[in-house]
Write a protein that holds these residues in place. Structure first.
Motif, PDB file in Angstrom:
ATOM      1  N   VAL A   1       4.699   9.552  -5.215  1.00  0.00           N
ATOM      2  CA  VAL A   1       4.071  10.144  -4.032  1.00  0.00           C
ATOM      3  C   VAL A   1       3.425   9.078  -3.145  1.00  0.00           C
ATOM      4  CG1 VAL A   1       2.192  11.640  -3.267  1.00  0.00           C
ATOM      5  CG2 VAL A   1       3.730  12.411  -5.076  1.00  0.00           C
ATOM      6  N   LEU A   2       2.726   8.147  -3.756  1.00  0.00           N
ATOM      7  CA  LEU A   2       2.015   7.128  -2.987  1.00  0.00           C
ATOM      8  C   LEU A   2       2.930   6.025  -2.485  1.00  0.00           C
ATOM      9  CD1 LEU A   2      -1.286   6.724  -5.051  1.00  0.00           C
ATOM     10  CD2 LEU A   2      -0.927   8.038  -2.954  1.00  0.00           C
ATOM     11  N   GLY A   3       4.036   5.809  -3.178  1.00  0.00           N
ATOM     12  CA  GLY A   3       4.927   4.720  -2.799  1.00  0.00           C
ATOM     13  C   GLY A   3       4.511   3.425  -3.467  1.00  0.00           C
ATOM     14  N   PRO A   4       5.400   2.427  -3.503  1.00  0.00           N
ATOM     15  CA  PRO A   4       5.125   1.199  -4.248  1.00  0.00           C
ATOM     16  C   PRO A   4       3.942   0.399  -3.702  1.00  0.00           C
ATOM     17  CG  PRO A   4       7.117   0.967  -2.932  1.00  0.00           C
ATOM     18  CD  PRO A   4       6.734   2.415  -2.889  1.00  0.00           C
ATOM     19  N   GLU A   5       3.773   0.339  -2.397  1.00  0.00           N
ATOM     20  CA  GLU A   5       2.710  -0.494  -1.833  1.00  0.00           C
ATOM     21  C   GLU A   5       1.324   0.106  -2.066  1.00  0.00           C
ATOM     22  OE1 GLU A   5       1.386  -2.424   2.483  1.00  0.00           O
ATOM     23  OE2 GLU A   5       3.436  -1.688   2.174  1.00  0.00           O
ATOM     24  N   GLU A   6       1.128   1.353  -1.648  1.00  0.00           N
ATOM     25  CA  GLU A   6      -0.176   1.992  -1.828  1.00  0.00           C
ATOM     26  C   GLU A   6      -0.459   2.258  -3.302  1.00  0.00           C
ATOM     27  OE1 GLU A   6      -3.883   3.742  -1.181  1.00  0.00           O
ATOM     28  OE2 GLU A   6      -2.657   2.352  -0.005  1.00  0.00           O
ATOM     29  N   GLY A   7       0.558   2.669  -4.034  1.00  0.00           N
ATOM     30  CA  GLY A   7       0.360   2.896  -5.465  1.00  0.00           C
ATOM     31  C   GLY A   7      -0.079   1.638  -6.177  1.00  0.00           C
ATOM     32  N   ASN A   8       0.561   0.512  -5.866  1.00  0.00           N
ATOM     33  CA  ASN A   8       0.205  -0.750  -6.500  1.00  0.00           C
ATOM     34  C   ASN A   8      -1.199  -1.198  -6.093  1.00  0.00           C
ATOM     35  OD1 ASN A   8       0.702  -4.158  -6.307  1.00  0.00           O
ATOM     36  ND2 ASN A   8       1.142  -3.091  -8.216  1.00  0.00           N
ATOM     37  N   ARG A   9      -1.567  -0.961  -4.833  1.00  0.00           N
ATOM     38  CA  ARG A   9      -2.906  -1.339  -4.382  1.00  0.00           C
ATOM     39  C   ARG A   9      -3.979  -0.602  -5.183  1.00  0.00           C
ATOM     40  NH1 ARG A   9      -7.066   0.211  -1.421  1.00  0.00           N
ATOM     41  NH2 ARG A   9      -6.164   2.287  -1.091  1.00  0.00           N
ATOM     42  N   GLN A  10      -3.778   0.708  -5.369  1.00  0.00           N
ATOM     43  CA  GLN A  10      -4.757   1.496  -6.119  1.00  0.00           C
ATOM     44  C   GLN A  10      -4.761   1.124  -7.607  1.00  0.00           C
ATOM     45  OE1 GLN A  10      -4.919   5.715  -5.440  1.00  0.00           O
ATOM     46  NE2 GLN A  10      -4.353   5.544  -3.263  1.00  0.00           N
ATOM     47  N   LEU A  11      -3.579   0.858  -8.147  1.00  0.00           N
ATOM     48  CA  LEU A  11      -3.503   0.511  -9.566  1.00  0.00           C
ATOM     49  C   LEU A  11      -4.142  -0.852  -9.844  1.00  0.00           C
ATOM     50  CD1 LEU A  11       0.059   1.779 -10.574  1.00  0.00           C
ATOM     51  CD2 LEU A  11      -2.160   2.716 -11.255  1.00  0.00           C
ATOM     52  N   ARG A  12      -3.941  -1.820  -8.975  1.00  0.00           N
ATOM     53  CA  ARG A  12      -4.560  -3.132  -9.173  1.00  0.00           C
ATOM     54  C   ARG A  12      -6.087  -3.007  -9.190  1.00  0.00           C
ATOM     55  NH1 ARG A  12      -1.595  -7.931  -8.612  1.00  0.00           N
ATOM     56  NH2 ARG A  12       0.617  -7.636  -8.061  1.00  0.00           N
ATOM     57  N   ARG A  13      -6.609  -2.182  -8.316  1.00  0.00           N
ATOM     58  CA  ARG A  13      -8.060  -1.964  -8.316  1.00  0.00           C
ATOM     59  C   ARG A  13      -8.498  -1.290  -9.615  1.00  0.00           C
ATOM     60  NH1 ARG A  13      -9.929   1.839  -3.645  1.00  0.00           N
ATOM     61  NH2 ARG A  13      -8.758   3.292  -4.972  1.00  0.00           N
ATOM     62  N   HIS A  14      -7.696  -0.335 -10.077  1.00  0.00           N
ATOM     63  CA  HIS A  14      -8.000   0.372 -11.333  1.00  0.00           C
ATOM     64  C   HIS A  14      -7.942  -0.582 -12.525  1.00  0.00           C
ATOM     65  CE1 HIS A  14      -8.009   3.386 -14.457  1.00  0.00           C
ATOM     66  NE2 HIS A  14      -6.773   3.073 -14.835  1.00  0.00           N
ATOM     67  N   TRP A  15      -6.917  -1.409 -12.610  1.00  0.00           N
ATOM     68  CA  TRP A  15      -6.799  -2.347 -13.733  1.00  0.00           C
ATOM     69  C   TRP A  15      -7.982  -3.298 -13.777  1.00  0.00           C
ATOM     70  CZ3 TRP A  15      -1.215  -3.595 -11.793  1.00  0.00           C
ATOM     71  CH2 TRP A  15      -0.373  -2.521 -12.107  1.00  0.00           C
ATOM     72  N   LYS A  16      -8.456  -3.694 -12.614  1.00  0.00           N
ATOM     73  CA  LYS A  16      -9.536  -4.683 -12.523  1.00  0.00           C
ATOM     74  C   LYS A  16     -10.891  -4.104 -12.900  1.00  0.00           C
ATOM     75  CE  LYS A  16     -11.492  -8.087  -9.313  1.00  0.00           C
ATOM     76  NZ  LYS A  16     -11.415  -8.633  -7.930  1.00  0.00           N
TER      77      LYS A  16
END
Length: 261
Positions: A135-150
Motif C-alpha cells: 500500500v505504501l510503496g517501496p519508497e515510503e514503506g522503506n522510510r517508515q521501516l527504517r525509522r521503526h528499525w532504528k
C-alpha cells in the motif's frame, strides 16, 4: 610429621589393643574439642544436612535468602539460580526475550504503524507486512521501516537487558523476504540486513546470544499476519447491507498454507 613404617605399625597395634570404652571416650573428647559431629548415619540424614546448609548470597537481592535444593539455590525475587553444579558453559540455561514486531510487523505488537490506515477504503489498508509495503510503496514503506528499525530496538535497550542479569539470549524473528526480497518487499526492505547486523554486534558486545527465527515463508506458512501475509483475506464491503457505507473484510480464522504448493 612423617611416620616411618615401624612407628606406624606400633601406633596401630596400640590402637587395636585399646578397649571399646576408651575408643568411645576418645571420640567424645574429639567432638568436644571441635572436631565436628560424626557423619550422618544414612542417605536421608545426608540429604537433610545438605538442605539445611547455608545458602549462597543473592547478588541481585540481599533480602532474598533463597531456597536450597539438592543441586542449586533458587531466588524467587529475581527468578535466578546460583551454585548449580551442572551449569557448565555448554549447557547454561537460556533465559531469553523476544524482539517481536521489529523485522516482521504484526499489527497487535506495533499498532502505531497501522493507525495510519484507519478509515481508508479497500486496497488502501495495510493488514500485515506484505500489504504494508504494498500500500505504501517501496519508497515510503522503506522510510517508515527504517525509522521503526532504528527506534524499536536500540543499543540502550540491549544494554539494559544484559545488565538486568535476567536475560542472556535474544530471539529475533526475521522475514525470508529480507534475504531475497520479492513482490512489494523489493525496495521496501532495503537496509534491513544492516540493521540486523548492528543488533547482532550489540548483543555480542554485551555477552548475549541470539536465536534468529525465520518467522515467515513466501505465500504464508499459516495464513496469519505473523507469517508476513494474511491468507484467505477478502473485502466484503460490497456484500454488507447493514450498517451501510462501511469498509468491511473477513479473514478465515483457520490456518492456511500455500507455500507447500
Amino acid at each position: 610429621m612423617i611416620l616411618r613404617p615401624l612407628a606406624l605399625a606400633g601406633a596401630l597395634s596400640s590402637l587395636l589393643a585399646s578397649s571399646p570404652a576408651s575408643v568411645s571416650a576418645a571420640t567424645a573428647e574429639s567432638a568436644k574439642a571441635g572436631a565436628g559431629p560424626p557423619p550422618p548415619a544414612d542417605a536421608d540424614d545426608a540429604e537433610k544436612a545438605k538442605e539445611n546448609a547455608p545458602t549462597q548470597p543473592n547478588e541481585l537481592d540481599a533480602s532474598d535468602p533463597g531456597r536450597q535444593f539438592k543441586h542449586f539455590t533458587a531466588y524467587s525475587s529475581s527468578q535466578t539460580c546460583a551454585a548449580d553444579e551442572h551449569a557448565l558453559p555448554f549447557n547454561n540455561q537460556i533465559r531469553g526475550v523476544n524482539l517481536g514486531g521489529w523485522m516482521v510487523l504484526e499489527p497487535w505488537i506495533t499498532p502505531s504503524l497501522f493507525y495510519q490506515f484507519l478509515g481508508k477504503g479497500e486496497g488502501e489498508v495495510g493488514m500485515d507486512h506484505y500489504s504494508f509495503c504494498e500500500v505504501l510503496g517501496p519508497e515510503e514503506g522503506n522510510r517508515q521501516l527504517r525509522r521503526h528499525w532504528k527506534t524499536w530496538v536500540t543499543k540502550e535497550l540491549i544494554k539494559e537487558l544484559a545488565d538486568s542479569g535476567a536475560v542472556n539470549s535474544l530471539r529475533v524473528p526475521v522475514g525470508d523476504f529480507m534475504f531475497e526480497p520479492y513482490g512489494p518487499y523489493v525496495g521496501c526492505m532495503d537496509g534491513s540486513l544492516d540493521a540486523l547486523e548492528t543488533v547482532l554486534d550489540w548483543a555480542h558486545s554485551y555477552g548475549l546470544s541470539v536465536l534468529l527465527d525465520v518467522h515467515t515463508q513466501r505465500d504464508s506458512q499459516n495464513g496469519f499476519d505473523n507469517s508476513g501475509m494474511s491468507a484467505n483475506f477478502q473485502w466484503t464491503s460490497g456484500l454488507s447491507t447493514y450498517p451501510r457505507d462501511l469498509t468491511t473484510f473477513q479473514h478465515w480464522p483457520i490456518r492456511a498454507a500455500n507455500w507447500m504448493g
